[in-house]
Design a protein around this motif. Structure first.
Motif, PDB file in Angstrom:
ATOM      1  N   VAL A 115     123.260  60.311  37.902  1.00  0.00           N
ATOM      2  CA  VAL A 115     124.422  59.945  38.636  1.00  0.00           C
ATOM      3  C   VAL A 115     124.085  59.070  39.960  1.00  0.00           C
ATOM      4  CG1 VAL A 115     126.338  61.104  40.104  1.00  0.00           C
ATOM      5  CG2 VAL A 115     125.796  61.922  37.939  1.00  0.00           C
ATOM      6  N   GLN A 116     123.082  59.467  40.462  1.00  0.00           N
ATOM      7  CA  GLN A 116     122.511  58.543  41.666  1.00  0.00           C
ATOM      8  C   GLN A 116     120.935  58.638  41.465  1.00  0.00           C
ATOM      9  OE1 GLN A 116     124.039  60.751  45.058  1.00  0.00           O
ATOM     10  NE2 GLN A 116     122.168  61.873  45.483  1.00  0.00           N
ATOM     11  N   ILE A 117     120.081  57.738  42.050  1.00  0.00           N
ATOM     12  CA  ILE A 117     118.954  57.840  42.533  1.00  0.00           C
ATOM     13  C   ILE A 117     118.533  58.252  43.944  1.00  0.00           C
ATOM     14  CG2 ILE A 117     116.723  56.468  42.193  1.00  0.00           C
ATOM     15  CD1 ILE A 117     117.875  54.964  40.034  1.00  0.00           C
ATOM     16  N   PRO A 118     117.564  59.057  44.065  1.00  0.00           N
ATOM     17  CA  PRO A 118     117.449  59.512  45.594  1.00  0.00           C
ATOM     18  C   PRO A 118     116.619  58.562  46.195  1.00  0.00           C
ATOM     19  CG  PRO A 118     115.972  60.631  44.249  1.00  0.00           C
ATOM     20  CD  PRO A 118     116.904  59.956  43.170  1.00  0.00           C
ATOM     21  N   ARG A 119     116.751  58.479  47.613  1.00  0.00           N
ATOM     22  CA  ARG A 119     115.851  57.582  48.274  1.00  0.00           C
ATOM     23  C   ARG A 119     114.246  58.075  48.145  1.00  0.00           C
ATOM     24  NH1 ARG A 119     117.779  56.084  54.277  1.00  0.00           N
ATOM     25  NH2 ARG A 119     119.469  55.546  52.966  1.00  0.00           N
ATOM     26  N   ARG A 120     114.054  59.348  48.019  1.00  0.00           N
ATOM     27  CA  ARG A 120     112.687  59.665  47.555  1.00  0.00           C
ATOM     28  C   ARG A 120     112.725  60.766  46.579  1.00  0.00           C
ATOM     29  NH1 ARG A 120     107.827  59.458  50.439  1.00  0.00           N
ATOM     30  NH2 ARG A 120     108.756  58.800  52.197  1.00  0.00           N
ATOM     31  N   GLY A 121     112.117  60.586  45.508  1.00  0.00           N
ATOM     32  CA  GLY A 121     112.134  61.488  44.369  1.00  0.00           C
ATOM     33  C   GLY A 121     112.000  60.705  43.126  1.00  0.00           C
ATOM     34  N   ILE A 122     112.431  61.621  41.985  1.00  0.00           N
ATOM     35  CA  ILE A 122     111.998  60.987  40.410  1.00  0.00           C
ATOM     36  C   ILE A 122     113.254  61.624  39.894  1.00  0.00           C
ATOM     37  CG2 ILE A 122     111.044  63.231  39.951  1.00  0.00           C
ATOM     38  CD1 ILE A 122     109.171  61.441  38.267  1.00  0.00           C
ATOM     39  N   ARG A 123     113.624  60.664  38.972  1.00  0.00           N
ATOM     40  CA  ARG A 123     115.057  60.932  37.984  1.00  0.00           C
ATOM     41  C   ARG A 123     114.521  60.326  36.546  1.00  0.00           C
ATOM     42  NH1 ARG A 123     116.459  63.338  41.411  1.00  0.00           N
ATOM     43  NH2 ARG A 123     118.632  63.652  42.637  1.00  0.00           N
ATOM     44  N   ARG A 124     115.012  61.059  35.715  1.00  0.00           N
ATOM     45  CA  ARG A 124     114.853  60.553  34.431  1.00  0.00           C
ATOM     46  C   ARG A 124     115.746  59.584  33.875  1.00  0.00           C
ATOM     47  NH1 ARG A 124     114.540  64.574  29.087  1.00  0.00           N
ATOM     48  NH2 ARG A 124     116.774  64.643  29.337  1.00  0.00           N
ATOM     49  N   LEU A 125     115.265  58.420  33.178  1.00  0.00           N
ATOM     50  CA  LEU A 125     116.302  57.594  32.676  1.00  0.00           C
ATOM     51  C   LEU A 125     116.342  57.673  31.174  1.00  0.00           C
ATOM     52  CD1 LEU A 125     114.976  54.512  34.640  1.00  0.00           C
ATOM     53  CD2 LEU A 125     116.649  56.105  35.169  1.00  0.00           C
ATOM     54  N   TYR A 162     112.421  54.271  50.513  1.00  0.00           N
ATOM     55  CA  TYR A 162     113.123  53.002  50.925  1.00  0.00           C
ATOM     56  C   TYR A 162     114.498  52.880  50.648  1.00  0.00           C
ATOM     57  CZ  TYR A 162     108.283  51.531  51.720  1.00  0.00           C
ATOM     58  OH  TYR A 162     107.163  51.403  52.263  1.00  0.00           O
ATOM     59  N   ARG A 163     115.176  52.118  51.293  1.00  0.00           N
ATOM     60  CA  ARG A 163     116.574  51.712  50.958  1.00  0.00           C
ATOM     61  C   ARG A 163     116.803  50.889  49.840  1.00  0.00           C
ATOM     62  NH1 ARG A 163     120.737  53.450  54.398  1.00  0.00           N
ATOM     63  NH2 ARG A 163     120.126  54.209  56.334  1.00  0.00           N
ATOM     64  N   LEU A 164     117.092  51.163  48.708  1.00  0.00           N
ATOM     65  CA  LEU A 164     117.086  50.159  47.475  1.00  0.00           C
ATOM     66  C   LEU A 164     118.469  49.841  46.935  1.00  0.00           C
ATOM     67  CD1 LEU A 164     113.991  51.682  45.979  1.00  0.00           C
ATOM     68  CD2 LEU A 164     113.895  49.542  47.283  1.00  0.00           C
ATOM     69  N   LYS A 165     118.603  48.666  46.353  1.00  0.00           N
ATOM     70  CA  LYS A 165     119.580  48.448  45.302  1.00  0.00           C
ATOM     71  C   LYS A 165     118.994  48.095  44.103  1.00  0.00           C
ATOM     72  CE  LYS A 165     123.567  45.590  44.387  1.00  0.00           C
ATOM     73  NZ  LYS A 165     124.478  44.355  44.817  1.00  0.00           N
ATOM     74  N   LEU A 166     119.017  49.158  43.031  1.00  0.00           N
ATOM     75  CA  LEU A 166     118.382  49.177  41.648  1.00  0.00           C
ATOM     76  C   LEU A 166     119.323  48.705  40.760  1.00  0.00           C
ATOM     77  CD1 LEU A 166     115.929  52.050  42.345  1.00  0.00           C
ATOM     78  CD2 LEU A 166     115.281  49.618  42.629  1.00  0.00           C
ATOM     79  N   ARG A 167     118.885  47.760  39.822  1.00  0.00           N
ATOM     80  CA  ARG A 167     119.826  47.799  38.547  1.00  0.00           C
ATOM     81  C   ARG A 167     119.130  48.295  37.381  1.00  0.00           C
ATOM     82  NH1 ARG A 167     124.041  44.247  37.310  1.00  0.00           N
ATOM     83  NH2 ARG A 167     124.208  43.392  35.061  1.00  0.00           N
ATOM     84  N   VAL A 168     119.642  49.189  36.710  1.00  0.00           N
ATOM     85  CA  VAL A 168     118.983  49.794  35.409  1.00  0.00           C
ATOM     86  C   VAL A 168     119.815  49.364  34.322  1.00  0.00           C
ATOM     87  CG1 VAL A 168     118.176  51.970  34.396  1.00  0.00           C
ATOM     88  CG2 VAL A 168     118.045  51.736  36.873  1.00  0.00           C
ATOM     89  N   THR A 169     118.938  48.794  33.277  1.00  0.00           N
ATOM     90  CA  THR A 169     119.588  48.360  31.941  1.00  0.00           C
ATOM     91  C   THR A 169     119.047  49.022  30.773  1.00  0.00           C
ATOM     92  OG1 THR A 169     120.211  46.236  32.978  1.00  0.00           O
ATOM     93  CG2 THR A 169     120.311  46.463  30.528  1.00  0.00           C
ATOM     94  N   TRP A 170     119.970  49.613  30.110  1.00  0.00           N
ATOM     95  CA  TRP A 170     119.375  50.209  28.656  1.00  0.00           C
ATOM     96  C   TRP A 170     119.682  49.479  27.613  1.00  0.00           C
ATOM     97  CZ3 TRP A 170     121.390  52.845  32.822  1.00  0.00           C
ATOM     98  CH2 TRP A 170     120.423  54.068  33.155  1.00  0.00           C
ATOM     99  N   SER A 171     118.813  49.028  26.458  1.00  0.00           N
ATOM    100  CA  SER A 171     119.353  48.098  25.700  1.00  0.00           C
ATOM    101  C   SER A 171     118.836  48.166  24.088  1.00  0.00           C
ATOM    102  CB  SER A 171     119.173  46.606  26.126  1.00  0.00           C
ATOM    103  OG  SER A 171     117.740  46.214  26.034  1.00  0.00           O
ATOM    104  N   ARG A 226     123.759  50.181  35.000  1.00  0.00           N
ATOM    105  CA  ARG A 226     124.100  50.843  36.070  1.00  0.00           C
ATOM    106  C   ARG A 226     123.412  50.318  37.336  1.00  0.00           C
ATOM    107  NH1 ARG A 226     127.389  52.224  32.917  1.00  0.00           N
ATOM    108  NH2 ARG A 226     127.983  54.306  32.339  1.00  0.00           N
ATOM    109  N   THR A 227     124.050  50.153  38.505  1.00  0.00           N
ATOM    110  CA  THR A 227     123.569  49.763  39.601  1.00  0.00           C
ATOM    111  C   THR A 227     123.632  51.181  40.637  1.00  0.00           C
ATOM    112  OG1 THR A 227     124.232  47.573  39.317  1.00  0.00           O
ATOM    113  CG2 THR A 227     123.914  48.109  41.614  1.00  0.00           C
ATOM    114  N   TYR A 228     122.383  51.273  41.213  1.00  0.00           N
ATOM    115  CA  TYR A 228     122.171  52.434  42.166  1.00  0.00           C
ATOM    116  C   TYR A 228     121.856  51.960  43.675  1.00  0.00           C
ATOM    117  CZ  TYR A 228     122.069  55.081  37.635  1.00  0.00           C
ATOM    118  OH  TYR A 228     122.349  55.664  36.622  1.00  0.00           O
ATOM    119  N   ARG A 229     122.387  52.634  44.586  1.00  0.00           N
ATOM    120  CA  ARG A 229     121.698  52.332  45.931  1.00  0.00           C
ATOM    121  C   ARG A 229     121.000  53.708  46.380  1.00  0.00           C
ATOM    122  NH1 ARG A 229     123.864  47.744  48.416  1.00  0.00           N
ATOM    123  NH2 ARG A 229     125.334  46.844  47.188  1.00  0.00           N
ATOM    124  N   THR A 230     120.081  53.611  46.882  1.00  0.00           N
ATOM    125  CA  THR A 230     119.438  54.798  47.237  1.00  0.00           C
ATOM    126  C   THR A 230     119.528  55.158  48.946  1.00  0.00           C
ATOM    127  OG1 THR A 230     117.137  53.627  47.954  1.00  0.00           O
ATOM    128  CG2 THR A 230     117.354  54.223  45.661  1.00  0.00           C
TER     129      THR A 230
END
Length: 203
Positions: A121-131, A176-185, A199-203
């Motif tokens: 649902v979101q990616i934290p500014r500091r932490g870990i998430r499974r993709l 860090y403040r980030l704008k991340l783009r995650v692509t599954w293909s 999906r696009t995420y902002r931390t």
């Protein structure tokens, strides 16, 4: 020409005019259909002769017709499927004019099995998430690939993609403040279209 049964001659002539009624087939345009939905059942309405509308494929390399009156169409390959519809006449009706319809047999949807793509649902500014779960594959047997991009250069300083030996994929962030783009293909293969989820995420 005729004469009375009791007469030896004196032929007589009768002239008549007869006509057969026309009939028509109402055969709606079939929609483009994914090959995975085979077989497809066709339907059409005929005219007043009461004879059934029959269907026949003219593109057997792409689709074949069978079953009662040819109304069951098996999708064989991707491409244009062309179907002729006909209705015979009788003592009162002419045969209906042939109606032809063409639709596209499209690729089946390719999607991950067992919910192995785990878009957070979101990616934290500091932490870990499974993709992605271990050994993530699609219904076409293709491995799902994960790619992460961001606005900042030198991205390994700001986040890290962790790939486990069993195929599980995680993303780790460092505050860090980030704008991340995650692509599954997964690429297109056989009768399956390519799989793509972004999906696009902002931390």
């Amino acid at each position: 020409e005729y004469y009375s049964p009791s007469a030896d001659n004196a032929w007589r002539t009768a002239i008549g005019r007869f006509a057969y009624a026309n009939q028509a087939i109402a055969f709606a345009q079939p929609p483009n259909t994914a090959i995975s939905t085979s077989p497809v059942t066709l339907s059409a309405t005929g005219g007043g002769s009461g004879n059934p509308v029959t269907f026949a494929s003219t593109t057997p390399a792409v689709c074949t017709s069978g079953g009662a009156n040819g109304a069951s169409v098996t999708l064989v390959a991707l491409g244009a499927c062309t179907i002729d519809a006909n209705q015979a006449g009788n003592g009162s009706y002419n045969p209906a004019p042939q109606v032809q319809r063409t639709f596209q047999v499209t690729a089946a949807a390719q999607k991950p099995v067992n919910r192995c793509v785990t878009a957070p649902v979101q990616i934290p500014r500091r932490g870990i998430r499974r993709l992605e779960a271990p050994r993530c594959a699609t219904n076409a047997g293709q491995s799902v690939q994960v790619a992460v991009t961001g606005r900042l250069r030198g991205d390994q300083r700001y986040w890290k993609v962790i790939r486990k030996a069993n195929g599980a994929v995680f993303i780790k962030t460092y505050g860090y403040r980030l704008k991340l783009r995650v692509t599954w293909s997964a690429p297109a293969v056989g009768n399956f279209a390519a799989y793509l989820l972004t999906r696009t995420y902002r931390t």
